[in-house]
Write a protein that holds these residues in place. Structure first.
Motif, PDB file in Angstrom:
ATOM      1  N   ASN A   1     -13.685  22.440 -15.824  1.00  0.00           N
ATOM      2  CA  ASN A   1     -12.964  22.156 -16.990  1.00  0.00           C
ATOM      3  C   ASN A   1     -11.483  22.491 -17.271  1.00  0.00           C
ATOM      4  N   LYS A   2     -11.411  23.824 -16.877  1.00  0.00           N
ATOM      5  CA  LYS A   2     -10.023  24.329 -16.802  1.00  0.00           C
ATOM      6  C   LYS A   2      -9.017  23.399 -16.024  1.00  0.00           C
ATOM      7  N   MET A   3      -9.734  22.875 -14.897  1.00  0.00           N
ATOM      8  CA  MET A   3      -8.888  22.129 -14.188  1.00  0.00           C
ATOM      9  C   MET A   3      -8.237  20.782 -14.978  1.00  0.00           C
ATOM     10  N   LEU A   4      -9.412  20.158 -15.553  1.00  0.00           N
ATOM     11  CA  LEU A   4      -8.951  18.982 -16.255  1.00  0.00           C
ATOM     12  C   LEU A   4      -8.034  19.419 -17.537  1.00  0.00           C
ATOM     13  N   LEU A   5      -8.162  20.543 -18.222  1.00  0.00           N
ATOM     14  CA  LEU A   5      -7.475  20.692 -19.239  1.00  0.00           C
ATOM     15  C   LEU A   5      -5.927  21.180 -18.848  1.00  0.00           C
TER      16      LEU A   5
END
Length: 369
Positions: free
Chosen positions: A68-72
């Motif tokens: 999720n951090k990568m998408l954010l």
């Protein structure tokens, strides 16, 4: 859902690329402006690809908070920087450009995110697309080949016709040591280097031979020079034509992503659990990657029956099979569950077996007069 994913350490990027291709996704779900979609976050590619179709909303969910951090991070870049920085941070212009992009993006992040991404990009100087555990395993195959075979593989993306490409493959590669090298490298035992061995618990097929047969089928049916996944596996981001990139990474789509970004929410959690929740009832279409690869056939049936319990649910759901035959032997006892297996698009990766589509048909309301 009783998934093997709960037994993993979810503290690093397992996937820096979504391997389920966007064209199969588009063709299957036929996304409209009224649709509310759920998608597995993974590296964020298909969450972003879906936004390009102007849906009402997209919910991206993942058990792994780092995914999720990568998408954010991509969301932060898209909203605040030009396409050039986005392109460079992905790794599409090489390590020097990644470092320059890093210097621009880091000051705009929170202190915690600055610390995380500073370390992450120091450990992965090639950029976001090359940073996943699976991606590193896949690309290492080409590096394991001798110079002669590397050159033969490269010739596969020079052909303009499928017939010439396939003939060359049969003559130069299928009858050489390449075949056995490929089978050995992608065997279940070696595959655990790219995928946690726990995730292979429920597989129905053996990796190496199966993957080679799928590669052979792809060589005989689609032009490899136009296939992003083939080129990525064998050559990484080297000399990658812009037009073969996933839609969400192309310059011409950048402004659409920025415009539609307010329709995206990113949450941590399990996809089926979300679909069974009250907020999940609004979801009309879902792309669940290959999450059913990691559960038993009995658990899969339980999931389908649980999703069918709500009489008003009107949901189309797709997922991909890798080494499993999930859904192919499933005979639903509920007539509102419609299930079918379909072939993949030409833009897909040989890595997958097929795509399965499930439709949950709502029960018509009874109106007494």
């Amino acid at each position: 859902m009783n998934s093997e994913f709960y037994n993993l350490d979810l503290d690093h990027i397992r996937y820096s690329l979504v391997w389920e291709d966007s064209q199969t996704l588009y063709r299957s779900l036929k996304i409209s402006t009224n649709d509310h979609l759920l998608v597995i976050t993974s590296a964020g590619c298909n969450a972003l690809n879906i936004l390009l179709k102007h849906p009402a909303s997209v919910t991206a969910t993942d058990l792994n908070p780092v995914q999720n951090k990568m998408l954010l991070l991509k969301k932060q870049v898209i909203l605040n920087f030009d396409y050039a920085l986005y392109h460079d941070l992905l790794g599409l212009a090489g390590a020097v450009a990644v470092n320059e992009a890093k210097q621009r993006i880091l000051p705009t992040l929170t202190a915690a995110d600055q610390a995380f991404w500073t370390t992450f990009l120091e450990e992965n100087p090639g950029g976001l697309l090359l940073s996943g555990k699976l991606e590193k395993f896949m690309m290492a195959f080409h590096q394991s080949l001798g110079q002669e075979q590397q050159e033969l593989i490269h010739q596969l993306i020079t052909f303009d016709t499928i017939d010439a490409q396939y003939k060359f493959f049969l003559e130069k590669l299928d009858n050489s040591s390449f075949k056995q090298t490929f089978i050995a490298y992608f065997s279940n035992e070696n595959l655990s280097s790219g995928r946690d061995p726990k995730l292979l618990k429920h597989v129905d097929e053996s990796g190496g031979i199966v993957f080679y047969k799928r590669l052979l089928l792809q060589v005989s049916s689609s032009l490899l020079k136009e296939n992003f996944y083939f080129r990525f596996i064998f050559f990484g981001l080297q000399n990658l034509p812009h037009h073969v990139l996933p839609p969400c990474y192309r310059r011409e789509n950048y402004s659409i992503l920025r415009k539609n970004m307010d329709r995206l929410q990113v949450i941590q959690g399990e996809a089926v659990e979300y679909l069974l929740s009250v907020p999940g009832l609004k979801i009309t279409k879902a792309s669940l990657s290959n999450i059913f690869e990691y559960i038993s056939h009995e658990e899969f049936q339980k999931v389908c029956l649980a999703l069918a319990k709500h009489p008003e649910r009107d949901l189309q759901l797709i997922f991909w099979n890798l080494l499993n035959i999930q859904g192919e032997n499933f005979l639903p006892s509920v007539n509102r569950i419609k299930l079918k297996s379909q072939s993949l698009s030409q833009e897909s990766c040989f890595y997958f077996k097929n795509k399965v589509q499930i439709q949950f048909v709502p029960v018509p309301s009874l109106h007494l007069t």
